[in-house]
Design an enzyme around this catalytic site. Structure first.
Site, PDB file in Angstrom:
ATOM      1  CE  LYS A   1      75.357 -16.404 -56.729  1.00  0.00           C
ATOM      2  NZ  LYS A   1      76.274 -15.716 -57.626  1.00  0.00           N
TER       3      LYS A   1
ATOM      4  NE  ARG B   1      98.272 -35.379 -55.759  1.00  0.00           N
ATOM      5  CZ  ARG B   1      97.599 -35.926 -56.752  1.00  0.00           C
ATOM      6  NH1 ARG B   1      97.441 -37.233 -56.788  1.00  0.00           N
ATOM      7  NH2 ARG B   1      97.089 -35.199 -57.724  1.00  0.00           N
TER       8      ARG B   1
ATOM      9  CG  ASP C   1      74.534 -23.649 -52.083  1.00  0.00           C
ATOM     10  OD1 ASP C   1      74.811 -22.710 -52.852  1.00  0.00           O
ATOM     11  OD2 ASP C   1      73.713 -24.519 -52.359  1.00  0.00           O
ATOM     12  CG  HIS C   2      78.905 -20.255 -54.834  1.00  0.00           C
ATOM     13  ND1 HIS C   2      78.942 -21.477 -55.434  1.00  0.00           N
ATOM     14  CD2 HIS C   2      78.450 -19.394 -55.752  1.00  0.00           C
ATOM     15  CE1 HIS C   2      78.523 -21.354 -56.670  1.00  0.00           C
ATOM     16  NE2 HIS C   2      78.216 -20.097 -56.902  1.00  0.00           N
TER      17      HIS C   2
ATOM     18  CG  ASP D   1      76.469 -28.984 -61.424  1.00  0.00           C
ATOM     19  OD1 ASP D   1      77.377 -29.185 -60.597  1.00  0.00           O
ATOM     20  OD2 ASP D   1      76.517 -28.083 -62.282  1.00  0.00           O
TER      21      ASP D   1
ATOM     22  CE  LYS E   1      78.362 -27.002 -57.699  1.00  0.00           C
ATOM     23  NZ  LYS E   1      77.345 -26.468 -58.579  1.00  0.00           N
TER      24      LYS E   1
ATOM     25  CD  GLU F   1      75.298 -22.575 -65.157  1.00  0.00           C
ATOM     26  OE1 GLU F   1      76.481 -22.358 -64.914  1.00  0.00           O
ATOM     27  OE2 GLU F   1      74.753 -23.681 -65.008  1.00  0.00           O
TER      28      GLU F   1
ATOM     29  CE  LYS G   1      76.160 -26.421 -66.616  1.00  0.00           C
ATOM     30  NZ  LYS G   1      76.946 -25.464 -65.841  1.00  0.00           N
TER      31      LYS G   1
ATOM     32  CG  HIS H   1      73.694 -23.719 -56.465  1.00  0.00           C
ATOM     33  ND1 HIS H   1      74.511 -23.626 -55.364  1.00  0.00           N
ATOM     34  CD2 HIS H   1      74.501 -24.108 -57.478  1.00  0.00           C
ATOM     35  CE1 HIS H   1      75.750 -23.930 -55.717  1.00  0.00           C
ATOM     36  NE2 HIS H   1      75.761 -24.237 -56.986  1.00  0.00           N
TER      37      HIS H   1
HETATM   38  P1  NAP Z   1      91.721 -28.793 -59.303  1.00  0.00           P
HETATM   39  O1  NAP Z   1      92.001 -27.560 -60.080  1.00  0.00           O
HETATM   40  O2  NAP Z   1      91.845 -30.121 -59.983  1.00  0.00           O
HETATM   41  O3  NAP Z   1      92.685 -28.768 -58.045  1.00  0.00           O
HETATM   42  C1  NAP Z   1      92.809 -29.850 -57.157  1.00  0.00           C
HETATM   43  C2  NAP Z   1      93.854 -29.506 -56.103  1.00  0.00           C
HETATM   44  O4  NAP Z   1      93.945 -30.602 -55.199  1.00  0.00           O
HETATM   45  C3  NAP Z   1      95.255 -29.283 -56.648  1.00  0.00           C
HETATM   46  O5  NAP Z   1      95.892 -28.311 -55.857  1.00  0.00           O
HETATM   47  C4  NAP Z   1      95.916 -30.650 -56.447  1.00  0.00           C
HETATM   48  O6  NAP Z   1      97.311 -30.494 -56.406  1.00  0.00           O
HETATM   49  C5  NAP Z   1      95.308 -31.040 -55.112  1.00  0.00           C
HETATM   50  N1  NAP Z   1      95.283 -32.498 -54.872  1.00  0.00           N
HETATM   51  C6  NAP Z   1      94.787 -33.459 -55.695  1.00  0.00           C
HETATM   52  N2  NAP Z   1      94.961 -34.677 -55.125  1.00  0.00           N
HETATM   53  C7  NAP Z   1      95.546 -34.481 -53.919  1.00  0.00           C
HETATM   54  C8  NAP Z   1      95.969 -35.339 -52.867  1.00  0.00           C
HETATM   55  N3  NAP Z   1      95.827 -36.675 -52.945  1.00  0.00           N
HETATM   56  N4  NAP Z   1      96.502 -34.782 -51.775  1.00  0.00           N
HETATM   57  C9  NAP Z   1      96.672 -33.429 -51.672  1.00  0.00           C
HETATM   58  N5  NAP Z   1      96.284 -32.570 -52.637  1.00  0.00           N
HETATM   59  C10 NAP Z   1      95.737 -33.089 -53.747  1.00  0.00           C
HETATM   60  O7  NAP Z   1      90.250 -28.773 -58.673  1.00  0.00           O
HETATM   61  P2  NAP Z   1      89.350 -27.482 -58.273  1.00  0.00           P
HETATM   62  O8  NAP Z   1      88.612 -27.029 -59.481  1.00  0.00           O
HETATM   63  O9  NAP Z   1      90.204 -26.511 -57.562  1.00  0.00           O
HETATM   64  O10 NAP Z   1      88.270 -28.136 -57.330  1.00  0.00           O
HETATM   65  C11 NAP Z   1      88.528 -28.531 -56.005  1.00  0.00           C
HETATM   66  C12 NAP Z   1      87.224 -28.970 -55.357  1.00  0.00           C
HETATM   67  O11 NAP Z   1      86.317 -27.875 -55.292  1.00  0.00           O
HETATM   68  C13 NAP Z   1      86.490 -30.054 -56.126  1.00  0.00           C
HETATM   69  O12 NAP Z   1      85.835 -30.898 -55.208  1.00  0.00           O
HETATM   70  C14 NAP Z   1      85.451 -29.283 -56.927  1.00  0.00           C
HETATM   71  O13 NAP Z   1      84.318 -30.075 -57.225  1.00  0.00           O
HETATM   72  C15 NAP Z   1      85.096 -28.187 -55.945  1.00  0.00           C
HETATM   73  N6  NAP Z   1      84.579 -26.980 -56.576  1.00  0.00           N
HETATM   74  C16 NAP Z   1      85.324 -26.309 -57.502  1.00  0.00           C
HETATM   75  C17 NAP Z   1      84.842 -25.140 -58.053  1.00  0.00           C
HETATM   76  C18 NAP Z   1      85.662 -24.353 -59.047  1.00  0.00           C
HETATM   77  O14 NAP Z   1      85.198 -23.267 -59.420  1.00  0.00           O
HETATM   78  N7  NAP Z   1      86.816 -24.812 -59.482  1.00  0.00           N
HETATM   79  C19 NAP Z   1      83.588 -24.649 -57.671  1.00  0.00           C
HETATM   80  C20 NAP Z   1      82.846 -25.356 -56.725  1.00  0.00           C
HETATM   81  C21 NAP Z   1      83.364 -26.510 -56.187  1.00  0.00           C
HETATM   82  P3  NAP Z   1      98.322 -31.745 -56.641  1.00  0.00           P
HETATM   83  O15 NAP Z   1      97.855 -32.427 -57.880  1.00  0.00           O
HETATM   84  O16 NAP Z   1      99.664 -31.114 -56.717  1.00  0.00           O
HETATM   85  O17 NAP Z   1      98.180 -32.609 -55.439  1.00  0.00           O
END
Ligand code: NAP
Length: 482
Positions: free
Chosen positions: A182, A51, A177-178, A235, A148, A216, A331, A240
């Site tokens: 691995k 956004r 599922d990463h 989780d 996930k 962890e 954890k 996993h």
């Molecule tokens: P994050 O850091 O909060 O990033 C969310 C992203 O989505 C931002 O780029 C945000 O940008 C965008 N966004 C939010 N609302 C939006 C909308 N309505 N339209 C378009 N874009 C939108 O989250 P994240 O950690 O990257 O995680 C993303 C997903 O991956 C989640 O479902 C999380 O559970 C999953 N996940 C994450 C990890 C990890 O290591 N981080 C690992 C496994 C799974 P704007 O706010 O500018 O829109």
């Protein structure tokens, strides 16, 4: 030894949430590394979408920053970074709004494979799939990637599958599922199905039990409010640990192809017995003086969410009846380590009467740290003075065995598989639902009872009750050590 790299076809990868944490930490660095080794063709493009208003140049600066933070310094070269950044573009777009979609449509070439990576919260998966379809952006060669949490329970997982499968065929849906990306996890399949040595022993006649541990050392500080709604069961175990159990327990598939492998995994999940609360242990870490407790970290003194879980899982089929699988994850444990240990039965009769301790061999597949395989063997203790026995590891660390060849990150492998159209390492919808059906039974058992999770010391190996879960079966956990 140099890894063989087969370039993939040209592609366009749209990352919804392209400015978020997952994109910056994993997706963009993984793509960069694939480009660096020559797998990403020059025509490939990466389009971020979020956004926040951002020009193409500003997104490219964000990408550059992410690479300098999350790619090893030795892999960062000015020319490669420039080349990668040039392949990146950006569209400002709200998953729930109407603006930006036409612009995205214009950027996509009709004859190139499209992959839509939904790196956003799960509440946006359905709306995004629907909009992609309404806007006519889903071609027969399009793929959608999600990860996930894929639901919170069986009902929500079913609803999500329905939302995704309206615009996309199952063959176009890639549920990550990463753990499946691995190297060691895939090696589990190679170990079992490319060697004649182990398969004859891989059953309850010879295996006493299996232990799967994902420990962890970090707590939940910083993501407490998310974690408290989820807990270790949702989780970690539902996805996993379940995947590790499936790959360990499944029958040899007839072919190494996506449906043959996933059919066999599904049969394992369906053969799992429902688990009574008495065959589970829940725990919450308590403060260790320096850091806070689980309850402090989630800011909820009444929380009954588990930061640790141990389960005795029984598989009712000919191969495994009588050999339980013990699962354990938590954890704030002593160290970060993950392993699968196949513990074999003791010899039927010992001819060394002075040895009273049981010494079943164990085959240990280490996922982290130091990915590798160890076979624990009993040998004669060297020296004179009678026949004493001792245990030694027959050890293979992949890093040594592969002479320094770099082991690719799970995301590198998985993203390239998405482009190649190979779903073997991705979960099928029915697999996810079956895993939730089993998990829901355990969660319902906990909710019906009044017991609270058992406390355990941060930096330890989990609650006392988890030790008892094995002791009462005459077994003991392997040490949690790095
Ligand atoms: P994050 O850091 O909060 O990033 C969310 C992203 O989505 C931002 O780029 C945000 O940008 C965008 N966004 C939010 N609302 C939006 C909308 N309505 N339209 C378009 N874009 C939108 O989250 P994240 O950690 O990257 O995680 C993303 C997903 O991956 C989640 O479902 C999380 O559970 C999953 N996940 C994450 C990890 C990890 O290591 N981080 C690992 C496994 C799974 P704007 O706010 O500018 O829109």
């Amino acid at each position: 030894m140099v890894a063989r790299v087969i370039p993939v076809e040209p592609f366009e990868l749209v990352i919804f949430g392209g400015t978020g944490d997952l994109a910056r930490r994993k997706i963009l660095p993984s793509l960069y590394r694939r480009m660096k080794v020559g797998q990403m063709p020059p025509e490939a493009r990466v389009i971020g979408a979020a956004r926040g208003k951002m020009t193409r140049k500003a997104f490219q600066a964000l990408v550059q920053e992410a690479l300098s933070e999350f790619v090893a310094e030795a892999d960062q070269t000015e020319a490669d970074i420039q080349r990668f950044v040039e392949a990146c573009d950006f569209v400002t777009l709200d998953a729930l709004g109407t603006g930006g979609w036409a612009e995205l449509g214009k950027k996509l070439r009709p004859d190139v494979t499209r992959a839509f990576y939904l790196s956003v919260g799960p509440s946006l998966f359905g709306p995004l799939a629907q909009r992609l379809s309404e806007r006519g952006l889903v071609t027969p060669e399009s793929r959608i990637v999600v990860e996930k949490p894929l639901g919170h329970d069986l009902a929500s997982a079913r609803a999500l599958n329905k939302e995704l499968s309206t615009p996309f065929d199952e063959r176009q849906i890639y549920r990550i599922d990463h753990y499946l990306g691995k190297e060691t996890v895939q090696n589990l399949m190679a170990l079992r199905f490319a060697n004649a040595l182990f398969e004859p022993l891989w059953n309850a006649r010879h295996v006493d039990h299996v232990q799967i541990t994902v420990a962890e050392s970090i707590g939940v500080a910083g993501r407490g409010s998310y974690y408290d709604k989820s807990g270790a069961m949702r989780d970690m175990v539902q996805n996993h640990l379940m995947q590790l159990l499936c790959l360990t327990a499944m029958e040899p598939p007839a072919r190494f192809d996506p449906d043959a492998v996933r059919d066999e995994k599904l049969k394992v999940i369906r053969a799992l017995d429902p688990v009574a609360p008495g065959n589970t242990v829940r725990g919450q870490y308590r403060a260790n003086g320096v850091d806070g407790s689980y309850l402090d970290h989630v800011g909820n003194p009444d929380s009954r969410t588990e930061s640790f879980v141990a389960i005795r899982a029984d598989i009712s089929n000919w191969r495994w009846a009588g050999a339980p699988f013990y699962l354990r994850t938590g954890k704030r444990l002593r160290t970060r380590m993950s392993e699968i240990a196949i513990v074999f039965k003791d010899v039927p009769h010992s001819i060394f009467p002075e040895v009273d301790e049981k010494r079943g061999n164990a085959l240990v597949i280490r996922l982290q740290p130091d990915e590798g395989i160890t076979l624990r063997m009993t040998i004669k203790d060297p020296g004179p003075g009678g026949m004493r026995l001792t245990e030694v590891p027959l050890d293979m660390t992949f890093a040594d065995a592969l002479e320094g060849q770099e082991v690719a990150d799970a995301y590198e492998r998985l993203i390239m598989d998405v482009i190649r159209g190979n779903q073997t390492l991705f979960m099928r919808g029915d697999e996810v639902e079956a895993a939730w059906a089993w998990t829901d039974g355990i969660l319902a058992g906990w909710e019906a009872g009044s017991a609270r999770p058992s406390p355990y010391d941060a930096g330890g190996s989990g609650p006392e009750d988890a030790l008892l879960l094995l002791h009462r079966d005459g077994r003991r956990w392997r040490e949690i050590e790095g």
